[in-house]
Design a protein around this motif. Structure first.
Motif, PDB file in Angstrom:
ATOM      1  N   ASN B  32     -11.360   3.211  -3.242  1.00 34.30           N
ATOM      2  CA  ASN B  32     -10.733   3.384  -1.941  1.00 34.30           C
ATOM      3  C   ASN B  32      -9.234   3.254  -2.165  1.00 34.30           C
ATOM      4  O   ASN B  32      -8.795   2.432  -2.972  1.00 34.30           O
ATOM      5  CB  ASN B  32     -11.185   2.295  -0.955  1.00 34.30           C
ATOM      6  N   PHE B  34      -5.174   3.098  -0.443  1.00 37.85           N
ATOM      7  CA  PHE B  34      -4.444   2.675   0.741  1.00 37.85           C
ATOM      8  C   PHE B  34      -2.942   2.793   0.500  1.00 37.85           C
ATOM      9  O   PHE B  34      -2.458   2.641  -0.620  1.00 37.85           O
ATOM     10  CB  PHE B  34      -4.736   1.201   1.070  1.00 37.85           C
ATOM     11  N   TYR B  36       0.225   0.759   2.358  1.00 41.88           N
ATOM     12  CA  TYR B  36       0.679  -0.230   3.325  1.00 41.88           C
ATOM     13  C   TYR B  36       2.196  -0.150   3.420  1.00 41.88           C
ATOM     14  O   TYR B  36       2.883   0.178   2.457  1.00 41.88           O
ATOM     15  CB  TYR B  36       0.283  -1.647   2.893  1.00 41.88           C
ATOM     16  N   GLN B  38       5.720  -2.373   4.836  1.00 45.83           N
ATOM     17  CA  GLN B  38       6.245  -3.659   5.287  1.00 45.83           C
ATOM     18  C   GLN B  38       7.660  -3.434   5.784  1.00 45.83           C
ATOM     19  O   GLN B  38       8.586  -3.247   4.979  1.00 45.83           O
ATOM     20  CB  GLN B  38       6.216  -4.680   4.161  1.00 45.83           C
ATOM     21  N   GLN B  42       8.655  -8.147   8.832  1.00 49.50           N
ATOM     22  CA  GLN B  42       7.329  -8.000   9.437  1.00 49.50           C
ATOM     23  C   GLN B  42       6.229  -8.088   8.383  1.00 49.50           C
ATOM     24  O   GLN B  42       6.484  -8.131   7.191  1.00 49.50           O
ATOM     25  CB  GLN B  42       7.233  -6.675  10.191  1.00 49.50           C
ATOM     26  N   HIS B  43       4.992  -8.127   8.863  1.00 46.46           N
ATOM     27  CA  HIS B  43       3.862  -8.235   7.948  1.00 46.46           C
ATOM     28  C   HIS B  43       3.449  -6.867   7.429  1.00 46.46           C
ATOM     29  O   HIS B  43       3.863  -5.835   7.966  1.00 46.46           O
ATOM     30  CB  HIS B  43       2.679  -8.905   8.651  1.00 46.46           C
ATOM     31  N   LEU B  44       2.663  -6.870   6.399  1.00 42.92           N
ATOM     32  CA  LEU B  44       2.117  -5.636   5.841  1.00 42.92           C
ATOM     33  C   LEU B  44       1.228  -4.948   6.889  1.00 42.92           C
ATOM     34  O   LEU B  44       0.376  -5.577   7.505  1.00 42.92           O
ATOM     35  CB  LEU B  44       1.262  -5.933   4.614  1.00 42.92           C
ATOM     36  N   LEU B  46      -1.157  -1.292   7.644  1.00 43.61           N
ATOM     37  CA  LEU B  46      -1.790  -0.143   7.027  1.00 43.61           C
ATOM     38  C   LEU B  46      -1.190   1.155   7.567  1.00 43.61           C
ATOM     39  O   LEU B  46      -1.096   1.362   8.770  1.00 43.61           O
ATOM     40  CB  LEU B  46      -3.291  -0.164   7.319  1.00 43.61           C
ATOM     41  N   PHE B  90       3.760   0.022  -0.162  1.00 46.94           N
ATOM     42  CA  PHE B  90       2.868  -0.422  -1.230  1.00 46.94           C
ATOM     43  C   PHE B  90       1.623   0.456  -1.271  1.00 46.94           C
ATOM     44  O   PHE B  90       0.965   0.663  -0.247  1.00 46.94           O
ATOM     45  CB  PHE B  90       2.417  -1.874  -1.003  1.00 46.94           C
ATOM     46  N   ASN B  94      -8.966  -0.381  -4.157  1.00 47.06           N
ATOM     47  CA  ASN B  94     -10.084  -1.254  -4.461  1.00 47.06           C
ATOM     48  C   ASN B  94     -11.308  -0.411  -4.745  1.00 47.06           C
ATOM     49  O   ASN B  94     -11.305   0.807  -4.547  1.00 47.06           O
ATOM     50  CB  ASN B  94     -10.337  -2.306  -3.381  1.00 47.06           C
ATOM     51  N   ASN B 102     -11.366  -6.839  -3.032  1.00 49.12           N
ATOM     52  CA  ASN B 102      -9.957  -7.165  -2.915  1.00 49.12           C
ATOM     53  C   ASN B 102      -9.089  -6.002  -3.339  1.00 49.12           C
ATOM     54  O   ASN B 102      -9.516  -5.120  -4.087  1.00 49.12           O
ATOM     55  CB  ASN B 102      -9.644  -8.405  -3.732  1.00 49.12           C
ATOM     56  N   LEU B 103      -7.877  -5.999  -2.862  1.00 51.09           N
ATOM     57  CA  LEU B 103      -6.942  -4.917  -3.110  1.00 51.09           C
ATOM     58  C   LEU B 103      -6.075  -5.208  -4.327  1.00 51.09           C
ATOM     59  O   LEU B 103      -5.618  -6.327  -4.525  1.00 51.09           O
ATOM     60  CB  LEU B 103      -6.018  -4.749  -1.897  1.00 51.09           C
ATOM     61  N   PHE B 105      -2.535  -4.093  -5.737  1.00 54.25           N
ATOM     62  CA  PHE B 105      -1.323  -3.485  -5.220  1.00 54.25           C
ATOM     63  C   PHE B 105      -0.412  -3.019  -6.347  1.00 54.25           C
ATOM     64  O   PHE B 105      -0.354  -3.621  -7.425  1.00 54.25           O
ATOM     65  CB  PHE B 105      -0.539  -4.489  -4.375  1.00 54.25           C
ATOM     66  N   GLY B 106       0.356  -1.973  -6.057  1.00 56.32           N
ATOM     67  CA  GLY B 106       1.469  -1.620  -6.913  1.00 56.32           C
ATOM     68  C   GLY B 106       2.643  -2.548  -6.619  1.00 56.32           C
ATOM     69  O   GLY B 106       2.568  -3.415  -5.739  1.00 56.32           O
ATOM     70  N   THR B 107       3.729  -2.360  -7.345  1.00 58.84           N
ATOM     71  CA  THR B 107       4.886  -3.244  -7.191  1.00 58.84           C
ATOM     72  C   THR B 107       5.739  -2.880  -5.991  1.00 58.84           C
ATOM     73  O   THR B 107       6.669  -3.603  -5.653  1.00 58.84           O
ATOM     74  CB  THR B 107       5.767  -3.208  -8.451  1.00 58.84           C
TER      75      THR B 107
END
Lengths: 116, 115
Positions: B32, B34, B36, B38, B42-44, B46, B90, B94, B102-103, B105-107
């Motif tokens: 899967n 994604f 995201y 930010q 603020q928060h991450l 989707l 980002f 997963n 769990n995901l 993430f890239g940097t």
């Protein structure tokens, strides 16, 4: 719908002290995650809970980090004792459950920890 | 082990320019995917997700991404950026197996849009 709640937003502690973070996931979400995001990097999973059971804690430094989700709802993450390299943003996320078609995770605003 | 690469660390664009952010992943099985975002302070959140079906996925705020399985890529695009798109982006992946979802993430890629 209320989002993922985390507290505190900011914390500054000295090395070797202990600290705890709290997370309340979205109501009804069975899966809860704690991520660590060091400056300049992407979030890295520390631990994943399914209800009150641990699904994955392979990246959790268990000599100093611990987490619990006793009643399958809110969760705490503890660091004892803290090191300078623990300075990071600690993100909590939740998802409906761990099934393949419902893996969208919703994130809280995080707790920014500075260890001095 | 899964990994995600985002080769652009910081992208600076003028408003109305087109955007493409690269994302490559390494994992041999079904994934899967994604994106995201930010926004500052603020928060991450989707932006969009790919589970299966049409490899061209449309997300919020005019963003889209294309899953190219042969290239292990999931690049993010937007034809015309706005100043409000300034944020960190980002890519994450997963594997849809039972249990741990769990995901990884890239940097991240920091996008700055100049008015």
């Amino acid at each position: 719908e209320a989002g993922v709640a985390q507290s505190p937003r900011y914390k500054i502690i000295e090395k070797r002290q202990s600290v705890a973070f709290w997370c309340n996931p979205i109501s009804g979400h069975a899966t809860l995650y704690w991520y660590q995001q060091i400056l300049g990097q992407g979030p890295k999973l520390l631990i994943q809970f399914q209800n009150n059971g641990v699904v994955d804690d392979s990246q959790l430094p268990k000599d100093r980090f611990s987490a619990e989700r006793l009643k399958g709802v809110d969760s705490t993450l503890k660091i004892q004792p803290a090191k300078l390299e623990d300075s990071a943003v600690y993100l909590c996320a939740s998802s409906l459950h761990g099934g393949a078609q419902n893996t969208e995770a919703f994130f809280g605003q995080g707790t920014r920890l500075t260890v001095v | 082990a899964q990994s995600v690469s985002q080769h652009n660390h910081h992208v600076i664009l003028s408003e109305a320019a087109s955007l493409e952010l690269g994302c490559n992943y390494s994992y041999g099985g079904t994934v899967n995917l994604f994106w995201y975002v930010q926004y500052p302070g603020q928060h991450l959140q989707l932006l969009l997700k790919y589970f299966s079906g049409d490899p061209l996925v449309k997300g919020i705020k005019g963003f889209e991404a294309e899953f190219i399985k042969s290239k292990f890529s999931f690049n993010l695009r937007k034809p015309s950026v706005q100043w409000s798109d300034t944020a960190e982006y980002f890519c994450a992946v997963n594997s849809p197996r039972t249990g741990a979802n769990n995901l990884f993430f890239g940097t991240g890629t920091r996008l700055t849009v100049i008015p």
